[in-house]
Motif scaffolding. Structure first.
Motif, short mmCIF file in Angstrom:
data_model
loop_
_atom_site.label_atom_id
_atom_site.label_comp_id
_atom_site.label_asym_id
_atom_site.label_seq_id
_atom_site.Cartn_x
_atom_site.Cartn_y
_atom_site.Cartn_z
N LEU A 1 0.84 -1.20 0.00
CA LEU A 1 0.00 0.00 0.00
C LEU A 1 0.88 1.26 0.00
CD1 LEU A 1 -2.92 1.00 0.10
CD2 LEU A 1 -2.86 0.77 2.58
N ALA A 2 1.97 1.21 0.77
CA ALA A 2 2.90 2.33 0.79
C ALA A 2 3.55 2.52 -0.58
CB ALA A 2 3.97 2.09 1.86
N ARG A 3 3.93 1.41 -1.23
CA ARG A 3 4.56 1.53 -2.55
C ARG A 3 3.59 2.15 -3.56
NH1 ARG A 3 7.96 -2.82 -6.31
NH2 ARG A 3 7.39 -1.83 -8.29
N LEU A 4 2.32 1.72 -3.53
CA LEU A 4 1.34 2.31 -4.44
C LEU A 4 1.27 3.83 -4.21
CD1 LEU A 4 -2.18 0.98 -5.31
CD2 LEU A 4 -1.86 3.37 -4.73
N GLY A 5 1.24 4.24 -2.96
CA GLY A 5 1.17 5.66 -2.66
C GLY A 5 2.36 6.43 -3.17
N ARG A 6 3.54 5.84 -2.99
CA ARG A 6 4.76 6.53 -3.44
C ARG A 6 4.83 6.59 -4.96
NH1 ARG A 6 7.47 2.74 0.79
NH2 ARG A 6 7.44 4.02 2.67
N ARG A 7 4.45 5.51 -5.64
CA ARG A 7 4.62 5.44 -7.09
C ARG A 7 3.48 6.11 -7.86
NH1 ARG A 7 8.37 1.38 -8.56
NH2 ARG A 7 9.91 1.26 -6.89
N VAL A 8 2.28 6.13 -7.28
CA VAL A 8 1.11 6.64 -8.00
C VAL A 8 0.70 8.03 -7.52
CG1 VAL A 8 -1.30 6.19 -8.62
CG2 VAL A 8 0.32 4.28 -8.44
N PHE A 9 0.81 8.27 -6.21
CA PHE A 9 0.33 9.54 -5.65
C PHE A 9 1.45 10.41 -5.09
CE2 PHE A 9 -3.41 6.78 -5.52
CZ PHE A 9 -4.39 7.62 -6.06
N ASP A 10 2.71 10.03 -5.36
CA ASP A 10 3.88 10.83 -4.93
C ASP A 10 3.94 11.05 -3.42
OD1 ASP A 10 4.77 11.15 -7.61
OD2 ASP A 10 3.39 12.82 -7.90
N ILE A 11 3.56 10.03 -2.68
CA ILE A 11 3.68 10.09 -1.22
C ILE A 11 5.16 10.03 -0.85
CG2 ILE A 11 3.11 8.96 0.97
CD1 ILE A 11 0.68 10.15 -0.48
N ALA A 12 5.65 11.02 -0.12
CA ALA A 12 7.08 11.10 0.22
C ALA A 12 7.28 10.83 1.71
CB ALA A 12 7.63 12.47 -0.16
N ILE A 13 6.91 9.64 2.15
CA ILE A 13 7.04 9.25 3.55
C ILE A 13 7.79 7.92 3.59
CG2 ILE A 13 5.81 8.60 5.67
CD1 ILE A 13 3.48 10.35 4.73
N GLU A 14 8.85 7.82 4.40
CA GLU A 14 9.68 6.62 4.43
C GLU A 14 9.03 5.47 5.20
OE1 GLU A 14 13.68 7.27 5.64
OE2 GLU A 14 14.05 8.85 4.14
N ASP A 15 8.42 5.77 6.33
CA ASP A 15 7.80 4.73 7.15
C ASP A 15 6.60 4.12 6.42
OD1 ASP A 15 7.41 3.55 10.05
OD2 ASP A 15 5.42 4.23 9.36
N ASP A 16 6.58 2.78 6.30
CA ASP A 16 5.54 2.13 5.50
C ASP A 16 4.14 2.32 6.07
OD1 ASP A 16 7.25 1.21 3.55
OD2 ASP A 16 7.40 -0.83 4.32
N MET A 17 3.98 2.20 7.39
CA MET A 17 2.64 2.35 7.96
C MET A 17 2.12 3.77 7.78
SD MET A 17 1.52 -0.54 8.93
CE MET A 17 0.11 -0.09 9.93
N GLN A 18 2.99 4.74 7.97
CA GLN A 18 2.56 6.13 7.77
C GLN A 18 2.28 6.41 6.29
OE1 GLN A 18 5.33 8.88 9.56
NE2 GLN A 18 5.37 7.78 11.52
N ALA A 19 3.10 5.84 5.43
CA ALA A 19 2.87 6.02 3.99
C ALA A 19 1.59 5.34 3.56
CB ALA A 19 4.06 5.48 3.20
N ALA A 20 1.30 4.18 4.16
CA ALA A 20 0.05 3.47 3.84
C ALA A 20 -1.16 4.31 4.25
CB ALA A 20 0.02 2.12 4.55
N ASP A 21 -1.07 4.93 5.44
CA ASP A 21 -2.14 5.84 5.88
C ASP A 21 -2.34 6.97 4.89
OD1 ASP A 21 -3.36 4.97 8.24
OD2 ASP A 21 -1.66 5.61 9.46
N ALA A 22 -1.24 7.57 4.47
CA ALA A 22 -1.30 8.69 3.53
C ALA A 22 -1.85 8.26 2.18
CB ALA A 22 0.08 9.31 3.37
N THR A 23 -1.57 7.03 1.79
CA THR A 23 -2.09 6.51 0.51
C THR A 23 -3.60 6.40 0.54
OG1 THR A 23 -0.05 5.26 0.14
CG2 THR A 23 -2.00 4.59 -1.11
N ILE A 24 -4.14 5.91 1.64
CA ILE A 24 -5.59 5.79 1.76
C ILE A 24 -6.23 7.18 1.65
CG2 ILE A 24 -7.50 5.13 3.28
CD1 ILE A 24 -5.57 3.00 4.48
N VAL A 25 -5.64 8.14 2.31
CA VAL A 25 -6.15 9.52 2.23
C VAL A 25 -6.09 10.03 0.79
CG1 VAL A 25 -5.74 11.92 2.94
CG2 VAL A 25 -5.57 10.06 4.62
N ALA A 26 -4.98 9.72 0.10
CA ALA A 26 -4.82 10.19 -1.29
C ALA A 26 -5.86 9.57 -2.21
CB ALA A 26 -3.41 9.87 -1.78
N VAL A 27 -6.13 8.28 -2.03
CA VAL A 27 -7.13 7.60 -2.86
C VAL A 27 -8.51 8.20 -2.60
CG1 VAL A 27 -8.31 5.42 -3.32
CG2 VAL A 27 -5.82 5.45 -3.08
#
Length: 400
Positions: A313-339
């Motif tokens: 989920l974190a990788r999807l956020g980084r690759r598709v929504f340009d989420i720039a967060i290193e921690d996977d759980m935090q990036a996963a949270d941000a990805t859900i918000v972005a979607v």
């Protein structure tokens, strides 16, 4: 990466004005076509008349069946299949969105076998689908999509609904792969904003389902998937804001086709639990398929993927929504918000309550998802076997 065999038998003709070649393409496969389409839009836009004229010029007679509903019905398919047989049609043309193209495949099957299509629907209560699938014999099919969404134009599957039994599920087989698909992006200019949005969600879901549930060592497929998701996100917004933007419509249409043609999941595989859950909901409430998928996604991400594969989920956020967060759980949270924010931007965000679903039906529909989508197992395939209680939890979380 898993072993795989990839066969893509559909000839694709893509570009401006290519619908005018319908006749010369269809005449390769038959001399009398049943044109399967929806109730009004292809007539109103003039595309139906263009196709009929092109067929006639190429020496192909045609019969029009224009009663296909959204979430195409088994009884409608059976009726059209008998009409095809009675009129000695030897080729089927699916003209419209995913419903028309899915119906065309089912009609092509019934026209040959004479059997009710319900007997073919995967997971139906009769159990006959185990003997009838995959489908080996059907009339040749040519598809002409007027909506970027399902990818049905070039794959070997279809989804049919039996309203009497409240069962909505798939049929598949090599005979259902269209012989040719005519992809003319200009045909999608008149698609309303809500249809464009729901279609984008559908192709996005086709992509993320295998990405989350499949083999994690298929980087080529993952990067193809990420690129296609980026295109769905970008061009959905542009097509909604500028409906006649050719490049936006062209990119959406081609993304839709590539999302389900087999390239992305070859060597990765995966399952489609969100589709299975939505099929049950729309079987009971006849809602838009794409809208149902948009409703379910946030809770599925949070309750299942963030627990099982937060790094994906974190990788999807980084690759598709340009989420720039290193921690996977935090990036996963941000990805859900972005979607969710993307869904809101395109007008696809919704709740089960808002589309008319009754809360007291949630547990029943969770059980039905297992009965139909579980294919004889007491769970639904995913990152782990999903139980009825988990499906109920997902639906309950997005009820309001």
């Amino acid at each position: 990466m898993l072993n795989f065999a990839l066969h893509m038998p559909t000839k694709i003709i893509f570009g401006k004005g290519e619908v005018l070649k319908s006749g010369e393409i269809v005449c390769e496969y038959g001399k009398k076509a049943l044109i399967v389409t929806g109730r009004s839009s292809t007539k109103k836009t003039g595309v139906l008349d263009k196709v009929i004229a092109s067929l006639k010029q190429a020496g192909v007679d045609s019969v029009v069946f224009n009663r296909i509903e959204p979430n195409p019905r088994a009884e409608t398919v059976d009726e059209a299949g008998h009409i095809a047989r009675e009129n000695h049609c030897d080729v089927i043309v699916g003209l419209g969105g995913g419903s028309a193209m899915d119906a065309a495949k089912a009609i092509a099957t019934v026209a040959v076998s004479g059997l009710p299509i319900h007997e073919y629907i995967r997971g139906n209560f009769t159990g006959k689908w185990r003997e009838l699938l995959p489908i080996q014999k059907a009339l040749p099919i040519v598809t002409i999509p007027t909506l970027a969404a399902t990818g049905s134009e070039a794959d070997g599957g279809a989804v049919i609904t039996n309203l009497k039994t409240k069962e909505k599920s798939g049929i598949n087989g090599p005979a259902l792969s269209p012989k040719a698909a005519i992809l003319d992006p200009e045909l999608t200019y008149t698609v309303p904003a809500n249809y464009t949005a729901d279609g984008a969600v559908d192709m996005f879901t086709h992509l993320y389902e295998g990405y989350f549930t499949g083999d994690e060592h298929a980087n080529v497929q993952d990067e193809i998937t990420e690129g296609l998701m980026r295109n769905a996100v970008r061009f959905a917004k542009l097509a909604i804001n500028k409906p006649n933007d050719y490049e936006a419509r062209a990119h959406l249409l081609w993304t839709s086709t590539l999302a389900l043609i087999g390239i992305a999941n070859a060597g990765r595989e995966g399952s489609y639990p969100v589709h299975a859950m939505e099929h049950t909901i729309s079987a009971h409430y006849d809602i838009s398929h794409g809208r149902g998928l948009a409703i379910l996604a946030p809770a599925y991400f949070r309750l299942v993927i963030q627990t099982d594969r937060p790094h994906r989920l974190a990788r999807l956020g980084r690759r598709v929504f340009d989420i720039a967060i290193e921690d996977d759980m935090q990036a996963a949270d941000a990805t859900i918000v972005a979607v969710v924010n993307w869904f809101k931007e395109i007008g696809a965000y919704d709740t089960l309550k808002n589309v008319g679903v009754k809360k007291e039906d949630l547990k029943m529909m969770a059980d039905e998802t297992i009965r139909v989508g579980g294919l004889g197992k007491n769970s639904l395939a995913g990152t782990h076997p999903l139980t009825s209680d988990e499906i109920f939890g997902i639906c309950n979380a997005v009820y309001e």
